[in-house]
Design an enzyme around this catalytic site. Structure first.
Site, short mmCIF file in Angstrom:
data_model
loop_
_atom_site.label_atom_id
_atom_site.label_comp_id
_atom_site.label_asym_id
_atom_site.label_seq_id
_atom_site.Cartn_x
_atom_site.Cartn_y
_atom_site.Cartn_z
N PHE A 21 0.85 -1.19 0.00
CA PHE A 21 0.00 0.00 0.00
C PHE A 21 0.88 1.24 0.00
O PHE A 21 1.74 1.40 0.87
CB PHE A 21 -0.93 0.04 1.22
N ASP B 155 9.27 2.69 1.53
CA ASP B 155 8.12 3.49 1.97
C ASP B 155 8.00 3.28 3.48
O ASP B 155 7.51 2.24 3.94
CB ASP B 155 6.86 3.04 1.23
N LYS C 169 2.67 9.98 7.88
CA LYS C 169 1.92 9.61 9.10
C LYS C 169 2.43 10.21 10.41
O LYS C 169 1.98 11.26 10.82
CB LYS C 169 1.79 8.09 9.19
#
Ligand SMILES: *Cc1c(COP(=O)(O)O)cnc(C)c1O
Length: 403
Positions: free
Chosen positions: A138, A222, A251
């Site tokens: 993702f 990532d 995040k």
């Protein structure tokens, strides 16, 4: 008008694009690991805004940094520099041991930037621009980032951008079979997050690094979910002793403020010319001040170490239940990024915990994801573990009595 959960939930439905299947809950206040809904009920937050509030809600150091910066200077433009952005850039470069940073507003934007600089490097080295990503990965919800990810996020959005392909995760031979001179970069999450909390293994990552080096292919990590102390190191890459060429963050970086980054090493930086990339808001003084305060607080309060220690404790405890509770199939994770693999859909368990005042979420259908604030107290961990255990016991008992 009484501002209740139900009122806000119904009002939201009238106006907000129906892309999220939401719980009928509205939160109005947060402090540390606690959240309060509009009806006054208190919750322990084990989701932390999806691995965002690594310092808990409204950490005083982040609040006062935001307040002070908001009163001083909120936004200029990236034609000029500002003290918080200069300091944040230096700290990120120092912490990652990479050479350059670009500040963004989100995770997907960080990945988009990472893909662009990788392709720019490839074009300068007369190579193709293909990006290889992992099955079950993702990387976001923009057009290029859905092209890297799971097929379910691509349905209905054709044409999907070209130049992306997927291989199995944790399978070096699979990658070897497809990497070629058209490949610009390989992108992966050191621990797959949305895919169900699946850590990479060390030999695999070291093998990927070598394979990329041998083929002059860039390696992108990532670390949007794994970064900023989440896994018990400042970045997950530090568990594996593998240095990527490009890395993405978001995040947890801003303590709740929308801020992201991508970083790259010197050779990638050398391929970039003025005008190759841009952003209006990215790294503005307010966002940078929040991120700077967040990183400093995580370092000052020893939360990276705490994440490793407490995460191990949670995983060990839940694993110890698995032998008598068959609905727990596996417990995976690193530090405070934990997945409990169930033998059934996670949604009813998530709902029951919510009713009991604990916020978790389900990912990959049957995995309970725990990504609490890194500074969650021992007492709160014990409370959550106690309630989770009772719920699992009750669920299995009810099932037996039905047979
Ligand atoms: C959440 C996430 C993203 C996307 O971040 P957004 O801020 O939602 O765009 C990308 N990659 C990983 C690994 C993530 O966990």
């Amino acid at each position: 008008m009484h501002i209740s959960n139900e009122y806000l939930y119904e009002e939201d439905k009238k106006n907000y694009l129906p892309t999220f299947k939401r719980f009928p809950l509205a939160f109005i206040k947060g402090k540390g690991t606690r959240l309060w809904d509009a009806d006054g009920k208190e919750y322990i937050d084990m989701l932390a805004g999806i691995a965002v509030n690594n310092l808990g809600h409204c950490h005083p150091k982040v609040v006062s940094a935001i307040q002070a910066q908001a009163a001083e200077l909120i936004h200029i433009s990236n034609f000029f520099v500002s003290p918080p952005q200069v300091a944040l850039s230096k700290l990120l470069v120092d912490l990652t041991h990479l050479k350059h940073v670009f500040l963004t507003n989100s995770g997907a934007e960080s990945v988009e930037g990472a893909i662009k600089v990788a392709r720019k490097y490839a074009s300068k080295h007369n190579k193709g621009g293909e990006i290889i990503s992992m099955v079950n990965s993702f990387h976001g919800r923009t057009l290029a980032t859905i092209a890297t990810g799971q097929k379910k996020y691509q349905q209905g959005f054709a044409p999907i951008p070209a130049g992306f392909s997927q291989v199995a995760f944790n399978d070096l031979e699979a990658l070897k079979a497809v990497i070629n001179d058209q490949t610009a970069a390989v992108i992966l999450e050191p621990v797959q997050g949305e895919g169900g909390i699946i850590p990479a293994n060390e030999q695999y990552l070291q093998g990927v690094r070598k394979l990329c080096d041998d083929n002059n292919v860039l390696l992108i990590f990532d670390e949007i979910q794994t970064g900023v102390g989440r896994t018990g190191k400042m970045f997950a890459k530090d568990h594996f002793n593998v240095q990527p060429d490009i890395m993405t963050l978001a995040k947890g970086l801003g303590g709740g403020m929308p801020v992201g980054a991508f970083l790259c090493n010197e050779k990638v930086g050398n391929a970039i010319d003025y005008g190759d990339h841009g952003t209006t808001f990215g790294g503005n003084p307010l966002a940078s001040a929040a991120a700077l305060a967040t990183l400093k607080a995580i370092l000052e309060e020893g939360l990276v170490e705490r994440s490793l220690e407490k995460g191990e404790w949670i995983m060990k405890t839940v694993r110890s239940w698995a032998s008598i509770h068959p609905m727990i199939k596996e417990v995976r994770g690193l530090g405070m990024m934990i997945g409990i693999q169930l033998d059934r859909p996670a949604a009813p368990i998530v709902k029951a915990l919510l009713d009991d005042g604990i916020i978790v979420n389900g990912t990959a259908e049957s995995v309970i994801r725990l990504v609490p604030p890194l500074n969650i107290s021992d007492e709160d961990i014990e409370k959550v573990l106690g309630k989770l255990k009772s719920l699992i016991e009750l669920t299995e008992k009810n099932e037996k009595s039905k047979i």
